[in-house]
Design a protein around this motif. Structure first.
Motif, short mmCIF file in Angstrom:
data_model
loop_
_atom_site.label_atom_id
_atom_site.label_comp_id
_atom_site.label_asym_id
_atom_site.label_seq_id
_atom_site.Cartn_x
_atom_site.Cartn_y
_atom_site.Cartn_z
N ALA A 112 -18.53 -37.77 -9.80
CA ALA A 112 -20.05 -37.74 -9.78
C ALA A 112 -20.54 -38.95 -10.52
O ALA A 112 -21.65 -39.33 -10.40
N LEU A 113 -19.57 -39.08 -11.58
CA LEU A 113 -19.82 -40.26 -12.62
C LEU A 113 -19.68 -41.47 -12.01
O LEU A 113 -20.10 -42.65 -12.77
N CYS A 114 -19.01 -41.68 -10.89
CA CYS A 114 -18.55 -43.00 -10.52
C CYS A 114 -19.68 -43.95 -10.37
O CYS A 114 -19.84 -44.98 -10.83
N ALA A 115 -20.89 -43.50 -9.59
CA ALA A 115 -21.93 -44.38 -9.19
C ALA A 115 -22.77 -44.66 -10.50
O ALA A 115 -23.08 -45.92 -10.62
N PRO A 116 -23.05 -43.59 -11.24
CA PRO A 116 -23.86 -43.86 -12.40
C PRO A 116 -23.04 -44.82 -13.26
O PRO A 116 -23.94 -45.77 -14.00
N LEU A 117 -22.04 -44.93 -13.38
CA LEU A 117 -21.23 -45.80 -14.35
C LEU A 117 -20.67 -46.96 -13.62
O LEU A 117 -20.21 -48.12 -14.40
#
Length: 109
Positions: free
Chosen positions: A38-43
């Motif tokens: 879930a952190l891939c896109a925001p990061l």
């Protein structure tokens, strides 16, 4: 021009804060029913890069911390708060301190 060299963190404080941050992010992921992906896109990172950050193989930047804070709609300082991490650590050593479940429950309504 003077070269600025990075200095090792005094008494491992930088590594400690990375551990606190990772633990807090894991608690938020767990509390929201999400996984690291879930952190891939925001990061703006691939799954392997996020995994390397979450295992402490690579460090978190200030920009990363800001992006994760924005994703969870919390303050960056919230992600660096060692209160619950310390409770977990004390509890693991058999000293005073609440259980991990009790400590985490306070954070998630």
């Amino acid at each position: 021009m003077t070269s600025i060299e990075s200095m090792p963190a005094a008494n491992g404080y930088g590594a400690y804060m990375q551990s606190v941050f990772i633990w807090n992010v894991n608690m938020l992921l767990l509390g929201h029913g999400l996984n690291q992906q879930a952190l891939c896109a925001p990061l703006g990172l691939k799954k392997q890069a996020v995994s390397a950050k979450m295992t402490g193989k690579t460090t978190w930047t200030i920009q990363d911390i800001a992006a994760v804070a924005d994703f969870f709609d919390v303050s960056p300082l919230y992600l660096l708060d060692a209160t619950l991490y310390e409770q977990k650590t004390r509890g693991a050593n058999g000293d005073e301190g609440a259980s991990l479940v009790a400590a985490a429950t306070v954070r998630f309504p």
